[in-house]
Design a protein around this motif. Structure first.
Motif, short mmCIF file in Angstrom:
data_model
loop_
_atom_site.label_atom_id
_atom_site.label_comp_id
_atom_site.label_asym_id
_atom_site.label_seq_id
_atom_site.Cartn_x
_atom_site.Cartn_y
_atom_site.Cartn_z
N TYR A 134 -6.18 0.15 -1.88
CA TYR A 134 -5.88 -0.80 -0.81
C TYR A 134 -4.45 -0.56 -0.33
O TYR A 134 -3.50 -1.07 -0.93
N ILE A 137 -1.08 -3.00 -0.41
CA ILE A 137 -1.30 -4.17 -1.25
C ILE A 137 -0.10 -4.49 -2.13
O ILE A 137 0.16 -5.65 -2.46
N GLN A 140 2.38 -6.57 -0.27
CA GLN A 140 1.84 -7.93 -0.17
C GLN A 140 2.02 -8.69 -1.47
O GLN A 140 2.38 -9.88 -1.47
N TRP A 203 -12.75 -14.40 -7.31
CA TRP A 203 -11.55 -14.79 -6.57
C TRP A 203 -11.02 -16.14 -7.05
O TRP A 203 -9.79 -16.37 -7.07
N LEU A 259 -5.33 -10.32 -4.62
CA LEU A 259 -5.35 -9.63 -3.33
C LEU A 259 -6.40 -8.53 -3.33
O LEU A 259 -7.08 -8.32 -2.30
N ARG A 263 -9.53 -8.33 -0.76
CA ARG A 263 -9.66 -7.17 0.13
C ARG A 263 -10.80 -6.25 -0.30
O ARG A 263 -10.95 -5.15 0.22
N ASP A 266 -12.88 -4.60 2.36
CA ASP A 266 -12.24 -3.80 3.41
C ASP A 266 -12.89 -2.42 3.55
O ASP A 266 -13.31 -1.85 2.56
#
Length: 266
Positions: A134, A137, A140, A203, A259, A263, A266
């Motif tokens: 990712y 990431i 982030q 999550w 995260l 994601r 994606d």
């Protein structure tokens, strides 16, 4: 309130009313005049821990961690066979050193720097793996960790959230439960290949981990404040810095995992 943090918990100095012992007799006129005439006390005069001491030592440990993490990021490729040994080796060394430092009766700054370097290898390794899947990431996660730290500091500073005995007790029970879940989940994933974080509720579990690590910062802030209030020697700033480093590494890893889950499509 006595400390429940493993880093501070074995130290009576971080309890309320702990380290310093003062003369409680009523001062005489000569005593008061002597105090008035004496120069203002500073940290180097009193040899007591200050917030500046904690900040400087925390920054020095973080500098070592960041250098080690940056070295992994710059020198190792995601498909390099050495990546996994470096990452897991850093994690194992960091875990062992954290236990030694936490349960040692002596303050060991040298071991704390070695711990920071080992955690840097671990953080750099997992960051490299996640970033290869990712893109972006890691930045982030860094911003998320910084945001959580500032938010918790503000909530603590303005007395929105306080480390009351009940708050501490509930948080410690939740922390132990989450750590037990993490160990069991790791064993199950190794044996069966099933990972709870890959489930539809993954999550939510990861978000709970982020919230838990964030609230542990409140305990860290409280322990630092009580240590300063109790007049601890400057050397205990190393213990405070180490405790903050442990929590922030945990928080970063939890945010990175959350995260990645968000994601995942994606």
């Amino acid at each position: 309130m006595e400390s429940r943090n493993p880093v501070f918990g074995r130290s009576e100095q971080f309890a309320r009313g702990g380290y310093a012992t003062f003369d409680t007799r009523t001062p005489t006129a000569d005593d008061l005049q002597g105090m008035y005439d004496s120069p203002a006390a500073r940290s180097r005069n009193t040899d007591r821990m200050t917030i500046d001491d904690v900040v400087v030592r925390t920054a020095s440990l973080f500098a070592v961690l960041l250098v080690a993490a940056a070295a992994v990021f710059a020198l190792i490729e995601p498909n390099d066979p050495i990546l996994m040994p470096v990452t897991f080796g850093g994690a194992i060394v960091g875990l062992v050193l954290s236990l030694v430092i936490s349960f040692s009766k002596k303050i060991r700054p040298a071991l704390m720097f070695v711990y920071a370097a080992a955690e840097g290898l671990f953080v750099g390794g997992i960051s490299l793996v996640f970033n290869s899947v990712y893109d972006g990431i890691v930045m982030q996660a860094v911003l998320g960790t910084l945001g959580a730290f500032v938010s918790m500091l503000a909530l603590y500073k303005f007395n929105v959230v306080r480390a009351t005995p009940k708050f501490t007790r509930v948080l410690m029970i939740a922390g132990v439960g989450y750590m037990a879940f993490a160990v069991i989940n790791l064993l199950v994933s190794v044996i069966t290949g099933n990972n709870a974080y890959n489930s539809p509720l993954g999550w939510l579990i990861a978000a709970f981990g982020v919230a838990l690590a964030s609230f542990f910062l409140i305990l860290d802030f409280d322990f630092v404040e009580q240590g300063i209030r109790n007049g601890l020697p400057q050397e205990f700033a190393w213990t405070a810095a180490f405790g903050l480093l442990v929590t922030l590494v945990w928080l970063y890893v939890e945010i990175l995992r959350l995260l990645a889950i968000l994601r995942g499509d994606d």
